[in-house]
Enzyme design. Structure first.
Site, PDB file in Angstrom:
ATOM      1  NE  ARG A  55      95.484   8.633  -9.017  1.00 22.35           N
ATOM      2  CZ  ARG A  55      96.491   8.063  -8.406  1.00 22.35           C
ATOM      3  NH1 ARG A  55      96.338   6.893  -7.857  1.00 22.35           N
ATOM      4  NH2 ARG A  55      97.656   8.643  -8.369  1.00 22.35           N
TER       5      ARG A  55
ATOM      6  NE  ARG B  57      96.653   2.077  -8.715  1.00 19.68           N
ATOM      7  CZ  ARG B  57      97.683   1.800  -7.925  1.00 19.68           C
ATOM      8  NH1 ARG B  57      98.827   2.423  -8.085  1.00 19.68           N
ATOM      9  NH2 ARG B  57      97.572   0.897  -6.979  1.00 19.68           N
TER      10      ARG B  57
ATOM     11  NE  ARG C 165      91.918  -1.324  -3.123  1.00 20.82           N
ATOM     12  CZ  ARG C 165      93.189  -1.243  -2.726  1.00 20.82           C
ATOM     13  NH1 ARG C 165      94.152  -1.295  -3.600  1.00 20.82           N
ATOM     14  NH2 ARG C 165      93.471  -1.080  -1.455  1.00 20.82           N
TER      15      ARG C 165
ATOM     16  CG  ASP D 219      92.239   3.759   1.372  1.00 19.90           C
ATOM     17  OD1 ASP D 219      92.415   2.983   0.424  1.00 19.90           O
ATOM     18  OD2 ASP D 219      92.935   3.729   2.411  1.00 19.90           O
TER      19      ASP D 219
ATOM     20  CE1 TYR E 290      98.668   0.027   5.167  1.00 19.99           C
ATOM     21  CE2 TYR E 290      96.889  -1.151   6.255  1.00 19.99           C
ATOM     22  CZ  TYR E 290      97.768  -1.019   5.207  1.00 19.99           C
ATOM     23  OH  TYR E 290      97.748  -1.939   4.189  1.00 19.99           O
TER      24      TYR E 290
END
Ligand code: 1CP
Length: 342
Positions: free
Chosen positions: A36, A27, A23, A73, A150
């Site tokens: 973003r 963020r 990652r 992703d 998921y």
């Protein structure tokens, strides 16, 4: 000169381990947040090749990591297979669920995935052009079990309960889903390699909740099948496997699956992993990502201890899991400086 990450993946013990960070585009970086915002939302960023390449490059420019990881992703493949996918701000991903045969029957075949995933291959092509010559480009996908958790639950789950329940109640349907994801993953990663990915990584973030025979059937076997198929088409492309929280099942994982490197989470000690996992080849890891929040002498000491534990064999330095949004970018610089001067 061969790139340092490729040398480590080929089994070479280097005086200074190459380093990248899970990652690393994320963020915690103000420049990521700005791009973003420009893209509008997370999925629009993933499917915009220019902007996805831009955020992939940001941590390379800022820190000079030895590898860049494609910005995308693991949930794009389910979307390409026909699942609905959206992100709820402040909460995370949501997908349409798979609980019955009719849900599975509504999915698309593997041949259809590229219609959705073509922009991702374009991102790889841009990166291939724009990355510095010494930086390795890593492509990735989720491992079938993690992706299935998921798709079945429709969201992230603390214990993967819905996936375990489907596995117990309708083994045929569950296995068919694992097979569909496995086949899609082979085609997805193969296209990433065609487009320029030099290494691929399989993220099995929830492997730790598979026990006993289930681990063999749904973590080991699909990874083995994916790696064998990729090696048949792309024999020179190394594969990193990340069966997160596999614990003692890290032992022998590389041999059993054909992976060139096993990525370690920080629940295993580096000394134990050096003796029990690195004996079979390259390992990646495994600093706790909390150090990127707390920093200080503890970060330095733990980073040095990990470098020293793995010094005798092939090692790629990384965190044990992704960096979190509350991390301080200065601590990332301190980690890199410590690794490169250790
Ligand atoms: O708000 C944002 O900007 C989105 C946060 C985010 C980011 C930066 C998500 C949503 N995905 C990503 C990118 C991403 N995801 C990468 C890019 C490359 C890099 O590492 O820099 C990679 C490799 C992933 C992989 C991924 N996505 C995994 C496997 C690794 C892991 O962290 O365990 C998983 C489980 C996901 C699903 C996902 N995507 C995003 C979130 C918040 C989650 C976790 C959801 C949950 O379980 O609740």
């Amino acid at each position: 000169m061969t790139k340092t990450i490729l040398r480590a993946l080929a089994g070479e013990a280097l005086p200074t381990p190459p380093i990248w960070m899970m990652r690393q585009a994320g963020r915690y970086l103000p420049e990521y947040r700005a791009t973003r915002a420009e893209a509008g939302d997370f999925l629009s960023l993933c499917y915009n090749p220019e902007l996805a390449a831009e955020v992939t490059l940001q941590p390379i420019r800022r820190y000079g990591f030895d590898a860049a990881i494609l910005f995308a992703d693991i949930l794009l493949l389910p979307q390409a297979l026909g699942a609905d996918l959206w992100f709820v701000t402040g909460e995370g991903p949501r997908l349409s669920t798979i609980t019955a045969q009719r849900d599975f029957d509504a999915l698309k075949g593997v041949d259809a995935i590229h219609d959705t995933l073509n922009p991702i291959y374009e991102t790889v092509r841009i990166l291939k052009r724009e990355l510095p010559a010494e930086t390795t480009l890593i492509g990735f996908a989720g491992a079938p079990w993690t992706v299935a958790t998921y798709m079945i639950a429709g969201r992230g789950t603390p214990d993967q309960g819905p996936a375990h329940a489907l596995k117990a109640e309708n083994r045929a349907l569950f296995s068919a889903l694992i097979d569909r994801i496995t086949e899609g993953t082979i085609e997805y990663l193969s296209r990433q390699i065609d487009a320029g990915a030099e290494v691929v990584k399989l993220f099995d973030s929830w492997a730790g909740s598979l026990k006993g025979q289930d681990f063999d059937d749904f973590a080991l076997a699909p990874a083995k099948r994916i790696i064998a198929a990729l090696k048949a088409r792309h024999p020179d492309t190394p594969v990193i496997a990340f069966p997160r929280e596999a614990g003692e099942r890290y032992v022998g994982f590389a041999k059993a699956t054909g992976a060139d490197c096993v990525a370690l989470d920080n629940s295993v000690s580096a000394d134990w992993a050096a003796q029990n996992v690195q004996v079979d080849g390259c390992v990646q890891g495994n600093l706790a990502s909390s150090h990127m929040v707390t920093g200080g002498q503890a970060l330095v000491d733990e980073t040095r201890a990990i470098v020293n534990a793995f010094r005798g064999g092939p090692h790629i330095f990384n965190l044990g899991h992704g960096i979190t949004p509350d991390a301080d970018p200065e601590n990332v610089a301190l980690m890199i400086e410590t690794v490169r001067s250790a």
